[in-house]
Design a protein around this motif. Structure first.
Motif, PDB file in Angstrom:
ATOM      1  N   ASP A 196      -4.381  14.146  -4.309  1.00 27.58           N
ATOM      2  CA  ASP A 196      -3.666  13.042  -4.941  1.00 27.58           C
ATOM      3  C   ASP A 196      -3.165  13.339  -6.352  1.00 27.58           C
ATOM      4  O   ASP A 196      -2.691  12.439  -7.028  1.00 27.58           O
ATOM      5  N   ASN A 249       0.809  -1.219   0.000  1.00 26.29           N
ATOM      6  CA  ASN A 249       0.000   0.000   0.000  1.00 26.29           C
ATOM      7  C   ASN A 249       0.845   1.272   0.000  1.00 26.29           C
ATOM      8  O   ASN A 249       0.300   2.370  -0.061  1.00 26.29           O
ATOM      9  N   HIS A 250       2.158   1.145   0.097  1.00 23.54           N
ATOM     10  CA  HIS A 250       3.006   2.334   0.218  1.00 23.54           C
ATOM     11  C   HIS A 250       4.031   2.464  -0.890  1.00 23.54           C
ATOM     12  O   HIS A 250       4.825   3.386  -0.871  1.00 23.54           O
ATOM     13  N   VAL A 262      -0.687   8.368  -6.293  1.00 21.07           N
ATOM     14  CA  VAL A 262      -1.382   7.234  -5.682  1.00 21.07           C
ATOM     15  C   VAL A 262      -2.312   6.572  -6.684  1.00 21.07           C
ATOM     16  O   VAL A 262      -2.459   5.366  -6.732  1.00 21.07           O
ATOM     17  N   LYS A 263      -2.979   7.425  -7.474  1.00 18.42           N
ATOM     18  CA  LYS A 263      -3.980   6.894  -8.389  1.00 18.42           C
ATOM     19  C   LYS A 263      -3.375   6.547  -9.730  1.00 18.42           C
ATOM     20  O   LYS A 263      -2.583   7.304 -10.273  1.00 18.42           O
ATOM     21  N   GLY A 303      -7.857   5.866   0.011  1.00 18.60           N
ATOM     22  CA  GLY A 303      -7.221   5.152  -1.084  1.00 18.60           C
ATOM     23  C   GLY A 303      -8.196   4.894  -2.225  1.00 18.60           C
ATOM     24  O   GLY A 303      -9.302   5.448  -2.265  1.00 18.60           O
ATOM     25  N   LYS A 318       5.151   9.216  -8.879  1.00 11.18           N
ATOM     26  CA  LYS A 318       4.858   9.913  -7.620  1.00 11.18           C
ATOM     27  C   LYS A 318       3.376  10.226  -7.473  1.00 11.18           C
ATOM     28  O   LYS A 318       2.978  11.394  -7.344  1.00 11.18           O
ATOM     29  N   ASN A 374      -7.021  -0.660  -3.094  1.00 13.55           N
ATOM     30  CA  ASN A 374      -6.696  -0.829  -1.677  1.00 13.55           C
ATOM     31  C   ASN A 374      -7.809  -1.534  -0.902  1.00 13.55           C
ATOM     32  O   ASN A 374      -7.652  -1.803   0.292  1.00 13.55           O
ATOM     33  N   ARG A 387       5.531   6.024  -0.606  1.00 11.80           N
ATOM     34  CA  ARG A 387       4.580   7.002  -0.085  1.00 11.80           C
ATOM     35  C   ARG A 387       4.838   7.161   1.414  1.00 11.80           C
ATOM     36  O   ARG A 387       4.877   6.172   2.144  1.00 11.80           O
ATOM     37  N   MET A 420       4.725   3.371  -4.595  1.00 11.30           N
ATOM     38  CA  MET A 420       4.063   4.072  -5.690  1.00 11.30           C
ATOM     39  C   MET A 420       4.699   3.747  -7.039  1.00 11.30           C
ATOM     40  O   MET A 420       4.081   3.970  -8.077  1.00 11.30           O
TER      41      MET A 420
END
Lengths: 443, 443
Positions: B391, A177-178, A199-200, B173, A197, B177, A227, A180
């Motif tokens: 994000d 989960n961390h 998340v999505k 998230g 860099k 996730n 992340r 990227m």
């Protein structure tokens, strides 16, 4: 894992490392970064697996950058030489042990923190940066990396390769989960970049996620985009005795339903507490109870922590807890956490052991723990379990100290197999955070 | 996406659906679940893509269970008939549009919530369950599914296939996730199960993650194991005007560094506020400012929300905010959120448009938004952007209402391509949450 190991080849399928290969490796990585000779490579022949098993590499290479990693892999592919990547060797399943000899690709020199990006809460690191070194470097930036697998000397590359989890996964999730993005070298020598860099992403297959947890069987990870989070300003630990494991584990969904999100919820039973007391000579409070929860709270204000602790206390007392112990100060709080962290080293010191790292649905923990224990009893092998009540990850330990060596060797795999079968039958998998290495491959 | 589309075949590579195939489909799914005839299948020829583009399926099949899905895929593979899976058709990129004709595999009948597991905070659903239906069913269990892509009629299967994100990704998230496991039918007809009711796993490659976001090109998802959360008891929305987008976006890391974790942080500029005012005839407060943040706070207590809001107010006022608007009650709070949610439908009503869904590192948002706008100006195409400041996910809209149709058709792809190149040059990717569909494949 060896890059070419997927179809379980034998040593004979491979070419040995000869002088020419060593010369080529020296051209790639520099003469000082190529090590041969049994005495010099011996330190790379095992990891921290409880039942140590030594496999010597023929050569250790320590590349300094991604290009060198790619060229080493390309050379090894061309010559059919097995390659085993290794981070800091803190694994417990033999994942970095060169089972087939060949090249041990140690990433130890690739230990630079390449970027700390305060605006985007991102760090870019090379694989050998340890969790401890990263968090030290992040302190002055007001950031931290929240995944906490318990071994702060673990290399970040290793935690990515195994998708390491740890005690704080309830709130912060696991390594997966961390991460990227990644840079990785394929067996062909080609270097790929995945993610970035952000998340999505909904742009094609997620190769970042495919590489995480693949234990070096697809590629060698050479750079990691992580992340980061904001370190909590306050924390608290609650130690909560119960009459039995059913009550203790039964309280977990109720705690979470009250809207608290502890960083971690650990469970343990009287047996492991007794072993720790014997080892340290110090008494653990409430040690007569059958089962315990340890709840780790994090928050930005003291008021928030108090409020969470109050709600959890109420839920637990309403559901069979004998009391809720709040350590009186930072030192005793630290001691409680250290007690939990001492479980594995204490058990390891007790004599020969074996460890399973099964995950079951959270609610099946009591059933699994009881059946694992009675499996051990049936075979005359003491079995002790504890673990992460918040996420169903149970660490099961077989103790060999009272068995004679041949009996231990004979019974160990039998009990382990039964325990793995049990975990799978209860809807779980055989590894939650350690990885498979070669040790669990048979299962 | 068609299952066989990866190497961009043309219509000629495929077999057409004949009477025999329709008979076989009827044997598999039942006669009532197989639909032919242009007037009857027309509803399956497009999605909600802004530039609608119709592709008629030759037959629509609505299987009722996984076995039927597998048999349909097997038949289609044997006969070389393209298959396009479809959920509720709320996508905006043509991902469920049967570009090559063939079989439209509608999952609409597979809409059962199979299990709500209160102990493990897990729901098991069929793919056509909508986000709205799931959350309604979860209410009485004190649970909810926190991913909020903005379209509550979206099928959960569709959100998994595209890895949908949404407004609340800062805290919760994205879809990736929250998916713990999947059941999916492969093109061969074989059915696989991945993952399970647990968060942690270090046991082999993570096929769950590989399938998420693969847009139906690897397999058809037939069952989804979702991780649930506890709904927040309290929420608040802050509307914060700034003199410019740099200040607004610059405040985001400072807000997060203070230790607040808002569910969402949205950014918008004066241009979109003006369009909404024109559309509704109502004035938005502080509408003269150049840029705005909308911060969505969630918490379990009012005290917690107040405390967070206080810290955010201070940070924003210290960093160029003109003020912090807190809506006086639940109704005005709801109106603020609705205003934000109305952006896309309002723009869509204005005339022909085109949408990009780029992700850049959070700190590059101002640069990206400004350059996207000037790209549009250079070509005489108005460009409006807004999106998820937390994000880095920016929704860029090209407005065609003042261009004549041929000019619009000519310029649209040119501007889109430049904007995608710009996003990638700034370290991003071309889709953050919508997916690629067929519409972005060329890019």
């Amino acid at each position: 894992m060896s890059l070419c190991e997927s179809d379980s080849p034998t040593q004979q399928d491979y070419t040995r490392v000869n002088r020419e290969v060593i010369d080529l490796l020296e051209q790639i990585a520099g003469a000082g970064s190529v090590v041969v000779g049994d005495d010099l490579v011996a330190g790379y022949a095992c990891d921290e697996m409880p039942v140590a098993d030594y496999h010597m590499p023929e050569v250790v290479v320590k590349p300094g950058d991604t290009v060198a990693v790619g060229r080493i892999l390309q050379l090894a592919s061309q010559r059919r030489i097995p390659v085993t990547p290794r981070g800091s060797g803190t694994g417990v399943c033999g994942g970095c042990v060169p089972l087939y000899g060949g090249i041990l690709l140690s990433l130890e020199l690739m230990d630079r923190i390449m970027e700390i990006d305060e605006d985007n809460f991102v760090a870019v690191v090379e694989p050998a940066v340890t969790l401890a070194n990263l968090n030290t470097a992040l302190e002055s930036h007001g950031l931290y990396y929240p995944v906490y697998p318990g071994e702060s000397n673990a290399s970040i590359g290793g935690t990515v390769a195994t998708n390491a989890g740890g005690m704080k996964a309830v709130k912060h999730g696991v390594t997966r989960n961390h991460v990227m993005g990644l840079e990785a070298a394929l067996p062909t020598g080609a270097v790929i970049d995945t993610g970035g860099k952000f998340v999505k992403s909904s742009t094609g297959y997620d190769l970042t996620q495919l590489l995480i947890g693949s234990e070096g069987t697809l590629a060698v990870i050479t750079k990691i985009i992580l992340r980061l989070g904001i370190p909590p300003k306050h924390m608290e630990v609650l130690f909560i005795p119960f009459e039995g494991l059913d009550d203790a584990v039964g309280a977990v969904p109720l705690i979470l339903k009250e809207g608290s999100l502890p960083a971690g919820i650990e469970f343990m039973e009287r047996d492991i507490i007794g072993i720790v007391e014997e080892d340290t000579g110090k008494e653990v409070p409430h040690h007569d109870y059958a089962a315990f929860l340890m709840v780790i709270l994090e928050g930005q204000t003291e008021a928030d922590i108090h409020e969470q602790a109050g709600r959890i206390e109420k839920v637990c007392l309403d559901n069979g807890a004998a009391g809720v112990l709040v350590p009186p100060g930072a030192a005793s709080r630290r001691r409680l956490i250290e007690m939990r962290e001492s479980f594995y080293p204490t058990i390891k010191r007790s004599g020969p052991i074996e460890v399973a790292d099964v995950v079951v649905p959270r609610s099946r923990i009591p059933e699994f723990v009881k059946q694992a224990r009675s499996t051990g009893e049936r075979h005359g092998v003491p079995v002790i379990s504890y673990g992460h009540a918040g996420d169903g990850n149970v660490h099961v330990h077989l103790l060999g100290k009272d068995l004679d060596p041949s009996e231990w060797r004979r019974k160990r795999p039998v009990v382990m197999e039964e325990i793995y079968r049990l975990g799978v039958a209860l809807g779980g998998v055989i590894s939650g955070e350690h990885g498979l290495g070669y040790e669990k491959k048979g299962y």
